[in-house]
Design a protein around this motif. Sequence first.
Motif, PDB file in Angstrom:
ATOM      1  N   LEU A 318     -40.806  59.625  10.662  1.00 39.53           N
ATOM      2  CA  LEU A 318     -41.075  58.701  11.761  1.00 39.53           C
ATOM      3  C   LEU A 318     -40.310  57.391  11.573  1.00 39.53           C
ATOM      4  O   LEU A 318     -39.795  56.809  12.534  1.00 39.53           O
ATOM      5  N   TRP A 321     -36.597  57.914  12.543  1.00 43.75           N
ATOM      6  CA  TRP A 321     -36.294  57.838  13.969  1.00 43.75           C
ATOM      7  C   TRP A 321     -36.486  56.426  14.502  1.00 43.75           C
ATOM      8  O   TRP A 321     -35.844  56.048  15.499  1.00 43.75           O
ATOM      9  N   GLY A 322     -37.342  55.640  13.877  1.00 44.83           N
ATOM     10  CA  GLY A 322     -37.453  54.252  14.273  1.00 44.83           C
ATOM     11  C   GLY A 322     -36.163  53.490  14.029  1.00 44.83           C
ATOM     12  O   GLY A 322     -35.765  52.622  14.818  1.00 44.83           O
ATOM     13  N   LYS A 325     -33.024  55.438  16.402  1.00 43.71           N
ATOM     14  CA  LYS A 325     -33.195  55.725  17.827  1.00 43.71           C
ATOM     15  C   LYS A 325     -32.041  55.194  18.681  1.00 43.71           C
ATOM     16  O   LYS A 325     -31.818  55.683  19.789  1.00 43.71           O
ATOM     17  N   LYS A 333     -36.296  60.425  21.521  1.00 43.53           N
ATOM     18  CA  LYS A 333     -37.381  60.592  22.492  1.00 43.53           C
ATOM     19  C   LYS A 333     -38.120  61.904  22.269  1.00 43.53           C
ATOM     20  O   LYS A 333     -39.344  61.973  22.332  1.00 43.53           O
ATOM     21  N   HIS A 336     -40.082  61.791  18.988  1.00 46.40           N
ATOM     22  CA  HIS A 336     -41.295  60.974  19.113  1.00 46.40           C
ATOM     23  C   HIS A 336     -42.488  61.829  19.520  1.00 46.40           C
ATOM     24  O   HIS A 336     -43.611  61.615  19.056  1.00 46.40           O
ATOM     25  N   LYS A 337     -42.224  62.813  20.387  1.00 52.51           N
ATOM     26  CA  LYS A 337     -43.312  63.682  20.841  1.00 52.51           C
ATOM     27  C   LYS A 337     -43.547  64.835  19.864  1.00 52.51           C
ATOM     28  O   LYS A 337     -44.684  65.118  19.471  1.00 52.51           O
ATOM     29  N   SER A 340     -45.360  64.262  16.536  1.00 54.46           N
ATOM     30  CA  SER A 340     -46.717  63.716  16.603  1.00 54.46           C
ATOM     31  C   SER A 340     -47.756  64.746  16.181  1.00 54.46           C
ATOM     32  O   SER A 340     -48.911  64.415  15.939  1.00 54.46           O
TER      33      SER A 340
END
Length: 386
Positions: A318, A321-322, A325, A333, A336-337, A340
């Motif tokens: 996570l 990707w922060g 991005k 994007k 992010h999903k 999760s």
Amino acid sequence: MLQTWRIPKTSVHVVLRDNAKNMIKAMNDAGLPSLPCVAHTLQLAVHEGLLAQRSIADAIAVGRKIVGHFKHSALAYSRLEDIQGQLNQPIKRLQQDVQTRWNSTYYMLQSLIEQKRVLGVYVSEHELPDYLTAHQWALMEKTVAILAPFEELTKKVSSYDALASDVIPAVTVLVRLLNRETDEDHGVKTMKATLLAAVKKRFSDVETNPLYFISTILDPRYKDRFFSNNAPEAKLHLKQELQMMSRAEAEGSRAEAAEPPAKLFLKAQASTSSSLDTVFEEIAKEQPQAAQPLAAGAAIELDTYLGEAPSPREDSPLKYWGVNKIRFPTLAKMAHKCLSAPCSSVESERLFSSVSHIIDENRNRLTADNAEKLLFLKKNPANHFF
């Protein structure tokens, strides 16, 4: 519950469940994508392996009798602790197992092996309901060695930050470990073969399930390195989904209001170093399988991303990707999903246990609403929101 929290079904990425048929049917009838708890699936696979070889099952039964003898006799435990003191060993109690949880059997065997010398002295002075032969001790030691990666993996997938992307790499590593033949396999080959067959059977569809393979590819620690045979197809599928996402976003708010583009692929099918770390590192360094070429805007992002070396296993996907991005906006994007989703329901089960720390005999007049709010605050401290 979705209505209570005002969550539209289109916003549900996945629901974690156990392997019960009624849970599978409930999710299918509700039209919700779902995945089984990987910790529960591992439990079922190991349970099959432990029962496969009669000699190992007999040794476990004898060990259970010995532990039960000490659990039911304070005098016997006192004598055992005296012997531990005489042998300058730490005072430890034997671990009782629960037959429905394989790792408790693993801990029981481990505690018996640790106290092997103490038990040898005890049986020479006092009576036991049964005792392990030299052959059974050897079988137990080999069984513990074989189950050690399973125990380590169960801990990892049961952690609060374990993701659905951890499943395919975990299965690949377990299969490779169980396929390796060693000199220590004598006497436990049947169990090892049954464990391998059980893992393959119970995780047979993970590489063809988009909820698993897309999250795995988008996890920078794994990418496409841990697939056994479906990597080209998985990458092609992801590229197509990325292109559909890009086209859907280009159509504007009208298409977005109809249905979130990332939902297109989210139809699930119905249905410290250790040996584990070593195999993870081996596979991560191997060359990825070649994918069919597919030229398109978002696909270039994917090719660039996959062309870079995987991140260290201890890194957070996570956080990756922060940071990245901006370099990979379309991939970020979708990640992010997809990232999760957890891979086990252990954390939610721990949540149920936490209730007993809030509602007890001294606070038995708490209303349900207040208890729920207190539990929410306990599990979501203020620093999580800032």
